[in-house]
Design a protein around this motif. Structure first.
Motif, PDB file in Angstrom:
ATOM      1  N   HIS A   1       1.860   3.062  10.911  1.00  0.00           N
ATOM      2  CA  HIS A   1       1.768   1.921  10.001  1.00  0.00           C
ATOM      3  C   HIS A   1       2.916   0.926  10.165  1.00  0.00           C
TER       4      HIS A   1
ATOM      5  N   ALA B   1      -0.687  -5.079  -2.018  1.00  0.00           N
ATOM      6  CA  ALA B   1      -1.787  -4.337  -1.399  1.00  0.00           C
ATOM      7  C   ALA B   1      -3.139  -5.026  -1.613  1.00  0.00           C
ATOM      8  N   ARG B   2      -3.324  -5.636  -2.766  1.00  0.00           N
ATOM      9  CA  ARG B   2      -4.599  -6.303  -3.073  1.00  0.00           C
ATOM     10  C   ARG B   2      -4.818  -7.576  -2.260  1.00  0.00           C
TER      11      ARG B   2
ATOM     12  N   GLN C   1      -3.432  -8.074   1.067  1.00  0.00           N
ATOM     13  CA  GLN C   1      -3.133  -7.934   2.489  1.00  0.00           C
ATOM     14  C   GLN C   1      -4.358  -8.259   3.338  1.00  0.00           C
TER      15      GLN C   1
ATOM     16  N   GLN D   1       2.586   2.291   3.149  1.00  0.00           N
ATOM     17  CA  GLN D   1       3.611   1.388   3.661  1.00  0.00           C
ATOM     18  C   GLN D   1       4.935   1.520   2.898  1.00  0.00           C
TER      19      GLN D   1
ATOM     20  N   ARG E   1       0.849  -1.202   0.000  1.00  0.00           N
ATOM     21  CA  ARG E   1       0.000   0.000   0.000  1.00  0.00           C
ATOM     22  C   ARG E   1       0.884   1.252   0.000  1.00  0.00           C
TER      23      ARG E   1
END
Length: 166
Positions: A132, A96-97, A99, A32, A29
């Motif tokens: 984060h 990211a998709r 996590q 991150q 992301r």
């Protein structure tokens, strides 16, 4: 923390000519990005440090969902103790998709198992602190801070022999 995804096809595989493009397509992301280097840098480091790097794609079925790289038997601080060999998690990138599905937990567990298989009794990891930070993730996996700092990051250790670390 979520459990590993319900897939019997979840595994770590070497990075090859067949999957390198998918591995390079792994991106964390945006919030991150300051916490972990991109996969491209990791693969360059793996090439430059081939004797200690263990890069692997995290694959679920035929889909690359992440990347993990371990370091194996490096001398941690040669000036202080040239006999202090350590192994651990060098890099973890879950796309990211993908996590929040347990892939990171699986990847760390599988890499730690490889480290154990090679005879180590501890596994190490470093993480940035702050917003984060992956610190809660690693603490939740049983890593404990050593009190050391490496490259500005907190160092954690996980006992692989069942004994608690201090």
């Amino acid at each position: 923390m979520s459990e590993p995804p319900p897939s019997n096809a979840l595994r770590l595989v070497p990075v090859t000519t067949q999957n390198v493009d998918a591995v390079l397509g792994v991106h964390v992301r945006p919030d991150q990005g300051h916490l972990v280097s991109p996969v491209m840098k990791s693969l360059a480091e793996a090439y430059a440090h081939g004797e200690v790097a263990w890069p692997r794609a995290v694959v679920d079925g035929g889909v690359v969902v992440g990347f993990v790289m371990a370091f194996l038997d490096i001398v941690w601080n040669p000036a202080e103790d040239p006999a202090d060999l350590r192994s651990g998690i060098w890099r973890l990138n879950i796309d990211a998709r993908h996590q929040g599905k347990g892939y990171g937990r699986f990847a760390v567990g599988a890499a730690v198992e490889e480290i154990r298989r090679r005879g180590a009794d501890r596994a190490y990891v470093c993480w940035d602190t702050g917003v984060h930070s992956p610190e809660p993730f690693y603490l939740g996996l049983g890593f404990t801070p050593t009190g050391e700092v490496s490259g500005g990051q907190r160092v954690g250790v996980l006992a692989l022999d069942g004994s608690p670390e201090h």
